[in-house]
Design an enzyme around this catalytic site. Structure first.
Site, PDB file in Angstrom:
ATOM      1  N   GLU A  99       0.880  -1.114  -0.192  1.00 20.92           N
ATOM      2  CA  GLU A  99      -0.208   0.009  -0.163  1.00 20.92           C
ATOM      3  C   GLU A  99       0.940   1.190   0.039  1.00 20.92           C
ATOM      4  O   GLU A  99       1.524   1.293   0.835  1.00 20.92           O
ATOM      5  CB  GLU A  99      -0.967   0.011   1.239  1.00 20.92           C
ATOM      6  N   GLU A 102     -12.693   2.427   4.345  1.00 22.26           N
ATOM      7  CA  GLU A 102     -11.684   2.875   5.253  1.00 22.26           C
ATOM      8  C   GLU A 102     -11.577   4.256   5.533  1.00 22.26           C
ATOM      9  O   GLU A 102     -10.787   5.115   5.107  1.00 22.26           O
ATOM     10  CB  GLU A 102     -10.309   2.237   4.763  1.00 22.26           C
TER      11      GLU A 102
END
Length: 255
Positions: free
Chosen positions: A137, A235
């Site tokens: 990520e 998220e």
């Protein structure tokens, strides 16, 4: 595409136990959830909730978090991967998230990238043996993560390609990408096969879709046109009670 609730933040105001957040997500019609760190969680409790509800876990984070770009931390990083893989086996073998660590002063970017590739090749070998996907990520350096080595989607995809494992792909967080002022199509065109998971939050504020400036129907439509059909992780930090927040997110995204 389908929604995955990040129960690290969603439902935390009404359910201290992560397992109860899994159940709450199911009650709100979601079949996929994700969370962040695992060592502070009751894993047996979470596993029981997943079995009871049939909810699937879409990701959690390898920890303790260690640097990919610093060879002095590679041993601890690989041990963290091993231990996280053991935990993943108890939770249905979901993908595991890794980040780069912070930029090392006085070391060339090329050398740091090479170290990341080296560490990830070893980690991917462990993941292959366990049948688990690792997802790398990139994180924005302008708001939440100043000093992070990997903030570029393009560079993240370059690293994934250099590792060359079917068990390492990219986590594309549309919020982090937007903060870094990336053009979604420019960075992902022709490379969507290297992306395994997508996460979203609006900008500014990192709140639910519909609270900021991002046109979600447009952006998710572009992802779909590029070939993405997987989970979309919510998220974000909710500004509303969870059920209302999810309703707003569904309306904004069309999912």
């Amino acid at each position: 595409m389908f929604l995955s609730a990040c129960v690290e933040w969603l439902y935390q105001d009404i359910h201290p136990r992560l397992a109860d957040r899994v159940r709450a997500a199911k009650a709100d019609g979601l079949d996929h959830v994700e969370f962040h760190l695992w060592r502070d969680k009751d894993i047996d409790d979470v596993a029981k909730a997943l079995r009871e509800t049939g909810v699937r876990l879409t990701s959690f984070v390898v920890e303790p978090r260690r640097s990919l770009v610093d060879p002095a931390q590679h041993g601890e990083f690989l041990q963290a991967v091993r231990e996280s893989l053991v935990t993943a086996a108890r939770l249905g073998n979901p993908p595991l998230v890794v980040a780069s660590g912070f930029t090392r002063d006085g070391v060339s970017r090329e050398e740091q990238r090479a170290e990341a590739v080296k560490a990830l090749k070893q980690a991917a070998s462990l993941a292959e043996a366990a049948g688990v996907m690792l997802v790398l990520e990139p994180l924005n350096t302008k708001v939440e993560h100043p000093g992070m080595f990997l903030s570029s989607t393009s560079e993240g995809l370059d690293i994934v390609e250099a590792v060359g494992s079917l068990n390492l792909k990219l986590l594309f967080d549309l919020y982090h990408s937007a903060v870094m002022e990336e053009d979604l199509e420019q960075v992902l065109r022709g490379r969507m096969h290297l992306v395994h998971h997508v996460q979203i939050a609006d900008m500014p504020g990192r709140n639910e879709p519909g609270t900021g400036v991002i046109d979600w129907q447009d952006q998710l439509g572009r992802l779909r046109a590029l070939g993405y059909s997987g989970a979309v992780g919510l998220e974000y930090k909710p500004t509303l009670p969870a059920t209302e927040s999810l309703k707003a997110a569904r309306q904004a995204t069309g999912l």
